[in-house]
Motif scaffolding. Structure first.
Motif, PDB file in Angstrom:
ATOM      1  N   LYS A   1      -4.645  -1.353 -19.034  1.00  0.00           N
ATOM      2  CA  LYS A   1      -5.807  -0.849 -18.334  1.00  0.00           C
ATOM      3  C   LYS A   1      -6.076  -1.739 -17.128  1.00  0.00           C
ATOM      4  O   LYS A   1      -6.006  -2.966 -17.213  1.00  0.00           O
ATOM      5  CB  LYS A   1      -7.025  -0.808 -19.250  1.00  0.00           C
ATOM      6  N   VAL A   2      -6.393  -1.095 -16.002  1.00  0.00           N
ATOM      7  CA  VAL A   2      -6.604  -1.820 -14.751  1.00  0.00           C
ATOM      8  C   VAL A   2      -8.095  -1.931 -14.476  1.00  0.00           C
ATOM      9  O   VAL A   2      -8.844  -0.959 -14.586  1.00  0.00           O
ATOM     10  CB  VAL A   2      -5.906  -1.103 -13.571  1.00  0.00           C
TER      11      VAL A   2
ATOM     12  N   TYR B   1      -7.207   7.966  -0.086  1.00  0.00           N
ATOM     13  CA  TYR B   1      -7.029   8.529  -1.428  1.00  0.00           C
ATOM     14  C   TYR B   1      -6.107   7.622  -2.258  1.00  0.00           C
ATOM     15  O   TYR B   1      -6.366   7.372  -3.439  1.00  0.00           O
ATOM     16  CB  TYR B   1      -6.452   9.942  -1.335  1.00  0.00           C
ATOM     17  N   LYS B   2      -5.067   7.115  -1.622  1.00  0.00           N
ATOM     18  CA  LYS B   2      -4.142   6.235  -2.341  1.00  0.00           C
ATOM     19  C   LYS B   2      -4.841   4.969  -2.810  1.00  0.00           C
ATOM     20  O   LYS B   2      -4.561   4.457  -3.900  1.00  0.00           O
ATOM     21  CB  LYS B   2      -2.950   5.882  -1.455  1.00  0.00           C
ATOM     22  N   ASP B   3      -5.776   4.463  -2.003  1.00  0.00           N
ATOM     23  CA  ASP B   3      -6.544   3.291  -2.431  1.00  0.00           C
ATOM     24  C   ASP B   3      -7.358   3.597  -3.690  1.00  0.00           C
ATOM     25  O   ASP B   3      -7.453   2.771  -4.596  1.00  0.00           O
ATOM     26  CB  ASP B   3      -7.503   2.855  -1.314  1.00  0.00           C
TER      27      ASP B   3
ATOM     28  N   LEU C   1       1.160   2.876  -9.102  1.00  0.00           N
ATOM     29  CA  LEU C   1       1.681   2.527  -7.780  1.00  0.00           C
ATOM     30  C   LEU C   1       1.883   1.028  -7.617  1.00  0.00           C
ATOM     31  O   LEU C   1       2.661   0.587  -6.775  1.00  0.00           O
ATOM     32  CB  LEU C   1       0.722   3.043  -6.701  1.00  0.00           C
ATOM     33  N   VAL C   2       1.154   0.251  -8.419  1.00  0.00           N
ATOM     34  CA  VAL C   2       1.252  -1.208  -8.354  1.00  0.00           C
ATOM     35  C   VAL C   2       2.131  -1.690  -9.506  1.00  0.00           C
ATOM     36  O   VAL C   2       1.945  -1.280 -10.650  1.00  0.00           O
ATOM     37  CB  VAL C   2      -0.148  -1.859  -8.448  1.00  0.00           C
ATOM     38  N   ARG C   3       3.081  -2.558  -9.176  1.00  0.00           N
ATOM     39  CA  ARG C   3       4.009  -3.030 -10.209  1.00  0.00           C
ATOM     40  C   ARG C   3       3.627  -4.404 -10.750  1.00  0.00           C
ATOM     41  O   ARG C   3       3.956  -4.735 -11.895  1.00  0.00           O
ATOM     42  CB  ARG C   3       5.433  -3.093  -9.633  1.00  0.00           C
ATOM     43  N   THR C   4       2.964  -5.227  -9.938  1.00  0.00           N
ATOM     44  CA  THR C   4       2.698  -6.606 -10.326  1.00  0.00           C
ATOM     45  C   THR C   4       1.221  -6.930 -10.147  1.00  0.00           C
ATOM     46  O   THR C   4       0.640  -6.633  -9.099  1.00  0.00           O
ATOM     47  CB  THR C   4       3.538  -7.579  -9.473  1.00  0.00           C
TER      48      THR C   4
ATOM     49  N   GLY D   1       0.714   1.109   6.392  1.00  0.00           N
ATOM     50  CA  GLY D   1       2.035   1.392   5.837  1.00  0.00           C
ATOM     51  C   GLY D   1       2.740   0.178   5.256  1.00  0.00           C
ATOM     52  O   GLY D   1       2.120  -0.813   4.867  1.00  0.00           O
ATOM     53  N   TRP D   2       4.077   0.302   5.162  1.00  0.00           N
ATOM     54  CA  TRP D   2       4.970  -0.734   4.661  1.00  0.00           C
ATOM     55  C   TRP D   2       4.715  -1.089   3.198  1.00  0.00           C
ATOM     56  O   TRP D   2       5.064  -2.175   2.747  1.00  0.00           O
ATOM     57  CB  TRP D   2       4.880  -1.998   5.534  1.00  0.00           C
ATOM     58  N   ARG D   3       4.090  -0.180   2.454  1.00  0.00           N
ATOM     59  CA  ARG D   3       3.780  -0.358   1.026  1.00  0.00           C
ATOM     60  C   ARG D   3       2.779  -1.490   0.787  1.00  0.00           C
ATOM     61  O   ARG D   3       2.628  -1.970  -0.350  1.00  0.00           O
ATOM     62  CB  ARG D   3       5.051  -0.601   0.191  1.00  0.00           C
ATOM     63  N   VAL D   4       2.098  -1.922   1.860  1.00  0.00           N
ATOM     64  CA  VAL D   4       1.012  -2.888   1.703  1.00  0.00           C
ATOM     65  C   VAL D   4      -0.120  -2.220   0.921  1.00  0.00           C
ATOM     66  O   VAL D   4      -0.434  -1.050   1.118  1.00  0.00           O
ATOM     67  CB  VAL D   4       0.519  -3.370   3.082  1.00  0.00           C
ATOM     68  N   GLY D   5      -0.745  -2.961   0.024  1.00  0.00           N
ATOM     69  CA  GLY D   5      -1.765  -2.392  -0.856  1.00  0.00           C
ATOM     70  C   GLY D   5      -1.189  -1.779  -2.110  1.00  0.00           C
ATOM     71  O   GLY D   5      -1.928  -1.430  -3.035  1.00  0.00           O
ATOM     72  N   GLU D   6       0.156  -1.635  -2.154  1.00  0.00           N
ATOM     73  CA  GLU D   6       0.854  -1.136  -3.345  1.00  0.00           C
ATOM     74  C   GLU D   6       1.803  -2.223  -3.863  1.00  0.00           C
ATOM     75  O   GLU D   6       1.529  -2.883  -4.858  1.00  0.00           O
ATOM     76  CB  GLU D   6       1.651   0.123  -3.026  1.00  0.00           C
TER      77      GLU D   6
END
Length: 338
Positions: free
Chosen positions: A17-18, A51-53, A63-66, A97-102
């Motif tokens: 759980k996040v 929305y992605k945030d 979307l977040v791995r670590t 972009g560049w997957r920042v935030g993910e």
């Protein structure tokens, strides 16, 4: 530079759980965004809520791995330290972009450490706050228009449709197209947004329901020279049957689904182009060009009408509201301010 900075930090429990909370984070804990390291540290002024945030903050989509993780897929700010020859302390910059935030720590902290190759210098005529009123959504809209114009779209060639027109990408797209002299049709399912869209420059309003059903025939009457589609699914399939000969659709979103059932007839009999828009890995040189076009074209009063500002502590509530469709236009979050 201080030893700590305030950030909205996400943590994952043992049962996956996040949860998130504002914390004081040690500057030494800023991770390098890649094996090559991060060569620019930015003091973040503003970020936004996309929305992605909302998905990331609420642990949706994995979307977040670590973890722990600082979300925020875009930000504007001032270079604090740099080992990159292209940037010096004091430079005003924008990142999307560049997957920042993910994959990499993002803009919901007073400091961010990134690769200089990911940054764009703030164009003349654009403030840090207005840059985030645009943010990823505004850049995506500009990229879609630039791509469509590269495929032949011109103001004299007829109407351009924008679906999901009251959202972040749609709002900027309507205003930018109108500023460039296009006749804009805005598709929305919310009657309360009609005046808002007209104020942005929409010439015609299209009921979302008229486009959302699967097309009844492989080709319908030609109506639009081009379209920017935020929806996907049956809406995109329907659009393809109504694009004029040689026209194009720029696909920028999938709010209505990621599967499209269509025929090849629009492509074979009318030469229609389906153009994919990826704002995440777009090369730096093109990013600078698109940002400059937006800064030179978009009337700032239209941008101000699209955006609304919020203090940093409202971030968690905004992350839930955007998932419910309760955020209109662009939500700018003041992280450190100018």
């Amino acid at each position: 530079m201080t030893d700590t900075f305030k950030a909205y930090l996400l943590r994952e429990s043992e049962d996956r759980k996040v949860s998130g909370a504002f914390e004081d984070v040690a500057v030494s804990d800023l991770p390098a965004p890649s094996p090559e390291g991060g060569d620019v540290t930015v003091r973040v002024a503003y970020s936004t809520v996309n929305y992605k945030d909302g998905m990331v903050m609420n642990g949706i989509g994995r979307l977040v791995r670590t973890y722990p993780h600082v979300p925020g897929v875009d930000f504007s700010g001032t270079v604090e330290a740099s080992d990159n020859p292209g940037f010096t302390p004091g430079d005003k910059v924008v990142l999307t972009g560049w997957r920042v935030g993910e994959m990499h720590w993002g803009g919901y902290g007073e400091l961010a450490r990134v690769k200089g190759d990911w940054l764009v210098k703030l164009p003349d005529g654009l403030s840090l706050s207005r840059a985030m009123a645009l943010g990823t959504a505004g850049f995506t809209a500009g990229l879609a228009i630039d791509t469509l114009e590269g495929a032949g779209m011109q103001p004299a060639e007829g109407e351009v449709l924008v679906t999901g027109a009251a959202g972040g990408v749609g709002s900027v797209a309507v205003a930018l197209l109108a500023a460039k002299g296009y006749s804009v049709a805005a598709a929305t399912g919310r009657s309360e947004t009609h005046d808002y869209l007209k104020d942005l420059g929409a010439d015609a309003l299209v009921d979302r329901a008229a486009l959302s059903e699967p097309p009844s025939r492989p080709l319908n009457k030609e109506r639009f020279q081009a379209a920017i589609d935020n929806v996907g699914g049956s809406t995109l399939a329907n659009l393809l049957t109504q694009i004029s000969y040689g026209g194009s659709v720029a696909a920028v979103g999938l709010a209505g689904g990621n599967e499209v059932t269509t025929t090849v007839l629009p492509f074979l009999l009318r030469g229609v182009n389906l153009l994919g828009i990826d704002s995440v890995m777009c090369p730096a040189a093109r990013r600078q060009k698109v940002w400059q076009m937006i800064a030179e074209t978009l009337p700032m009063q239209k941008l101000d009408a699209i955006s609304h500002s919020h203090p940093f502590d409202e971030l968690p509530a905004l992350g839930k509201a955007i998932l419910k469709g309760e955020v209109r236009g662009r939500a700018v979050v003041t992280v450190g301010g100018e």
